[in-house]
Design a protein around this motif. Structure first.
Motif, PDB file in Angstrom:
ATOM      1  N   ARG A   1      88.832  13.569  -9.916  1.00  0.00           N
ATOM      2  CA  ARG A   1      87.774  13.488 -10.920  1.00  0.00           C
ATOM      3  C   ARG A   1      88.427  13.177 -12.258  1.00  0.00           C
ATOM      4  O   ARG A   1      89.647  13.167 -12.377  1.00  0.00           O
ATOM      5  CB  ARG A   1      86.957  14.768 -10.996  1.00  0.00           C
ATOM      6  N   GLU A   2      87.592  12.933 -13.278  1.00  0.00           N
ATOM      7  CA  GLU A   2      88.145  12.624 -14.596  1.00  0.00           C
ATOM      8  C   GLU A   2      88.857  13.852 -15.159  1.00  0.00           C
ATOM      9  O   GLU A   2      88.309  14.945 -15.146  1.00  0.00           O
ATOM     10  CB  GLU A   2      87.039  12.185 -15.556  1.00  0.00           C
ATOM     11  N   PRO A   3      90.091  13.679 -15.666  1.00  0.00           N
ATOM     12  CA  PRO A   3      90.768  14.804 -16.307  1.00  0.00           C
ATOM     13  C   PRO A   3      90.039  15.205 -17.590  1.00  0.00           C
ATOM     14  O   PRO A   3      89.291  14.410 -18.179  1.00  0.00           O
ATOM     15  CB  PRO A   3      92.167  14.278 -16.597  1.00  0.00           C
ATOM     16  N   ALA A   4      90.277  16.424 -18.023  1.00  0.00           N
ATOM     17  CA  ALA A   4      89.591  16.990 -19.187  1.00  0.00           C
ATOM     18  C   ALA A   4      89.615  16.076 -20.420  1.00  0.00           C
ATOM     19  O   ALA A   4      88.600  15.968 -21.112  1.00  0.00           O
ATOM     20  CB  ALA A   4      90.157  18.369 -19.511  1.00  0.00           C
ATOM     21  N   PRO A   5      90.739  15.394 -20.744  1.00  0.00           N
ATOM     22  CA  PRO A   5      90.736  14.548 -21.943  1.00  0.00           C
ATOM     23  C   PRO A   5      89.734  13.392 -21.891  1.00  0.00           C
ATOM     24  O   PRO A   5      89.363  12.855 -22.926  1.00  0.00           O
ATOM     25  CB  PRO A   5      92.172  14.018 -22.017  1.00  0.00           C
ATOM     26  N   MET A   6      89.298  13.009 -20.707  1.00  0.00           N
ATOM     27  CA  MET A   6      88.314  11.937 -20.601  1.00  0.00           C
ATOM     28  C   MET A   6      86.902  12.458 -20.876  1.00  0.00           C
ATOM     29  O   MET A   6      85.977  11.670 -21.056  1.00  0.00           O
ATOM     30  CB  MET A   6      88.384  11.275 -19.220  1.00  0.00           C
ATOM     31  N   LEU A   7      86.753  13.781 -20.890  1.00  0.00           N
ATOM     32  CA  LEU A   7      85.435  14.401 -21.059  1.00  0.00           C
ATOM     33  C   LEU A   7      85.290  15.118 -22.395  1.00  0.00           C
ATOM     34  O   LEU A   7      84.232  15.674 -22.684  1.00  0.00           O
ATOM     35  CB  LEU A   7      85.212  15.418 -19.923  1.00  0.00           C
ATOM     36  N   ALA A   8      86.327  15.117 -23.200  1.00  0.00           N
ATOM     37  CA  ALA A   8      86.352  15.896 -24.450  1.00  0.00           C
ATOM     38  C   ALA A   8      85.309  15.406 -25.450  1.00  0.00           C
ATOM     39  O   ALA A   8      84.953  14.224 -25.473  1.00  0.00           O
ATOM     40  CB  ALA A   8      87.746  15.829 -25.069  1.00  0.00           C
ATOM     41  N   ASP A   9      84.863  16.313 -26.288  1.00  0.00           N
ATOM     42  CA  ASP A   9      83.926  15.997 -27.376  1.00  0.00           C
ATOM     43  C   ASP A   9      84.751  15.638 -28.609  1.00  0.00           C
ATOM     44  O   ASP A   9      84.988  16.469 -29.486  1.00  0.00           O
ATOM     45  CB  ASP A   9      83.014  17.189 -27.645  1.00  0.00           C
ATOM     46  N   TYR A  10      85.197  14.389 -28.669  1.00  0.00           N
ATOM     47  CA  TYR A  10      86.068  13.971 -29.760  1.00  0.00           C
ATOM     48  C   TYR A  10      85.365  14.001 -31.111  1.00  0.00           C
ATOM     49  O   TYR A  10      86.004  14.269 -32.122  1.00  0.00           O
ATOM     50  CB  TYR A  10      86.681  12.598 -29.471  1.00  0.00           C
ATOM     51  N   GLY A  11      84.069  13.769 -31.124  1.00  0.00           N
ATOM     52  CA  GLY A  11      83.332  13.843 -32.384  1.00  0.00           C
ATOM     53  C   GLY A  11      83.453  15.218 -33.007  1.00  0.00           C
ATOM     54  O   GLY A  11      83.751  15.352 -34.208  1.00  0.00           O
ATOM     55  N   ALA A  12      83.257  16.257 -32.211  1.00  0.00           N
ATOM     56  CA  ALA A  12      83.367  17.631 -32.713  1.00  0.00           C
ATOM     57  C   ALA A  12      84.809  17.956 -33.089  1.00  0.00           C
ATOM     58  O   ALA A  12      85.061  18.622 -34.098  1.00  0.00           O
ATOM     59  CB  ALA A  12      82.848  18.621 -31.669  1.00  0.00           C
ATOM     60  N   GLN A  13      85.760  17.496 -32.288  1.00  0.00           N
ATOM     61  CA  GLN A  13      87.168  17.770 -32.591  1.00  0.00           C
ATOM     62  C   GLN A  13      87.600  17.086 -33.883  1.00  0.00           C
ATOM     63  O   GLN A  13      88.333  17.671 -34.683  1.00  0.00           O
ATOM     64  CB  GLN A  13      88.061  17.351 -31.417  1.00  0.00           C
ATOM     65  N   ILE A  14      87.140  15.858 -34.088  1.00  0.00           N
ATOM     66  CA  ILE A  14      87.457  15.148 -35.333  1.00  0.00           C
ATOM     67  C   ILE A  14      86.828  15.886 -36.507  1.00  0.00           C
ATOM     68  O   ILE A  14      87.483  16.131 -37.526  1.00  0.00           O
ATOM     69  CB  ILE A  14      86.975  13.682 -35.268  1.00  0.00           C
ATOM     70  N   ALA A  15      85.555  16.263 -36.371  1.00  0.00           N
ATOM     71  CA  ALA A  15      84.855  16.978 -37.443  1.00  0.00           C
ATOM     72  C   ALA A  15      85.545  18.296 -37.772  1.00  0.00           C
ATOM     73  O   ALA A  15      85.547  18.731 -38.928  1.00  0.00           O
ATOM     74  CB  ALA A  15      83.401  17.220 -37.057  1.00  0.00           C
ATOM     75  N   GLY A  16      86.165  18.914 -36.756  1.00  0.00           N
ATOM     76  CA  GLY A  16      86.869  20.174 -36.953  1.00  0.00           C
ATOM     77  C   GLY A  16      88.277  20.016 -37.493  1.00  0.00           C
ATOM     78  O   GLY A  16      88.992  21.011 -37.679  1.00  0.00           O
ATOM     79  N   GLY A  17      88.718  18.785 -37.720  1.00  0.00           N
ATOM     80  CA  GLY A  17      90.064  18.559 -38.245  1.00  0.00           C
ATOM     81  C   GLY A  17      91.171  18.803 -37.242  1.00  0.00           C
ATOM     82  O   GLY A  17      92.295  19.125 -37.617  1.00  0.00           O
ATOM     83  N   LEU A  18      90.859  18.645 -35.949  1.00  0.00           N
ATOM     84  CA  LEU A  18      91.829  18.958 -34.894  1.00  0.00           C
ATOM     85  C   LEU A  18      92.572  17.740 -34.363  1.00  0.00           C
ATOM     86  O   LEU A  18      93.496  17.883 -33.566  1.00  0.00           O
ATOM     87  CB  LEU A  18      91.115  19.630 -33.716  1.00  0.00           C
ATOM     88  N   VAL A  19      92.172  16.544 -34.782  1.00  0.00           N
ATOM     89  CA  VAL A  19      92.722  15.318 -34.211  1.00  0.00           C
ATOM     90  C   VAL A  19      93.520  14.556 -35.263  1.00  0.00           C
ATOM     91  O   VAL A  19      93.053  14.355 -36.384  1.00  0.00           O
ATOM     92  CB  VAL A  19      91.598  14.404 -33.655  1.00  0.00           C
ATOM     93  N   HIS A  20      94.705  14.132 -34.866  1.00  0.00           N
ATOM     94  CA  HIS A  20      95.535  13.262 -35.691  1.00  0.00           C
ATOM     95  C   HIS A  20      95.771  11.980 -34.899  1.00  0.00           C
ATOM     96  O   HIS A  20      95.887  12.017 -33.670  1.00  0.00           O
ATOM     97  CB  HIS A  20      96.867  13.932 -36.031  1.00  0.00           C
ATOM     98  N   VAL A  21      95.849  10.866 -35.621  1.00  0.00           N
ATOM     99  CA  VAL A  21      96.058   9.574 -34.968  1.00  0.00           C
ATOM    100  C   VAL A  21      97.352   8.936 -35.462  1.00  0.00           C
ATOM    101  O   VAL A  21      97.765   9.140 -36.603  1.00  0.00           O
ATOM    102  CB  VAL A  21      94.873   8.615 -35.216  1.00  0.00           C
TER     103      VAL A  21
END
Length: 149
Positions: A32-52
């Protein structure tokens, strides 16, 4: 030339595309799809948790998701765009997370990977991480690693 910065809402589509491209090869192994394929990136970005990581032309080369959890920084997800693989993007993102953990006064970085992503089981020890646990969570067989400071 690569720059690592906090993600903003305009990065979400590129982050999703990167996650899909980086993790799709694991679907047949995991079933099945691993967890990173299902993540809520919008919420994570809004929470300041994502760096690119962006290249000299501003294209997304990879991203990382991390946040403090207890005495450690939890590195939840790191992905590199397939066209940027082999250029040190993943190592640079992990080093960025480690610096953030040190600056926050935390005792190290904790991460997990799927047991079926076997190449990760050898990559993380080479970066100074020690296997500390194996458990099943959300239906995934996870291997936990810690890099203490």
């Amino acid at each position: 030339m690569m720059d690592i910065r906090l993600a903003h809402s305009g990065d979400e589509a590129a982050i999703r595309a990167c996650a899909q491209a980086a993790y799709v090869r694991y679907v047949p192994l995991i079933g099945r799809e691993p967890a990173p394929m299902l993540a809520d990136y919008g919420a994570q970005i809004a929470g300041g948790l994502v760096h690119v990581a962006v290249d000299g032309q501003g294209a997304l080369a990879g991203f990382i998701v991390y946040y403090p959890e207890g005495r450690h920084m939890l590195l939840e997800n790191v992905a590199v765009a397939p066209n940027a693989a082999g250029r040190g993007v993943g190592k640079a993102l992990i080093a960025h997370c480690e610096r953030a953990a040190r600056q926050a006064g935390l005792g190290g970085v904790m991460l997990y990977t799927n047991a079926k992503m076997v190449e990760n089981l050898s990559i993380y020890p080479r970066l100074g991480y020690q296997e500390v646990d194996r458990r099943t969570e959300d239906g995934f067989d996870r291997v936990y690693f810690l890099k203490p400071f």
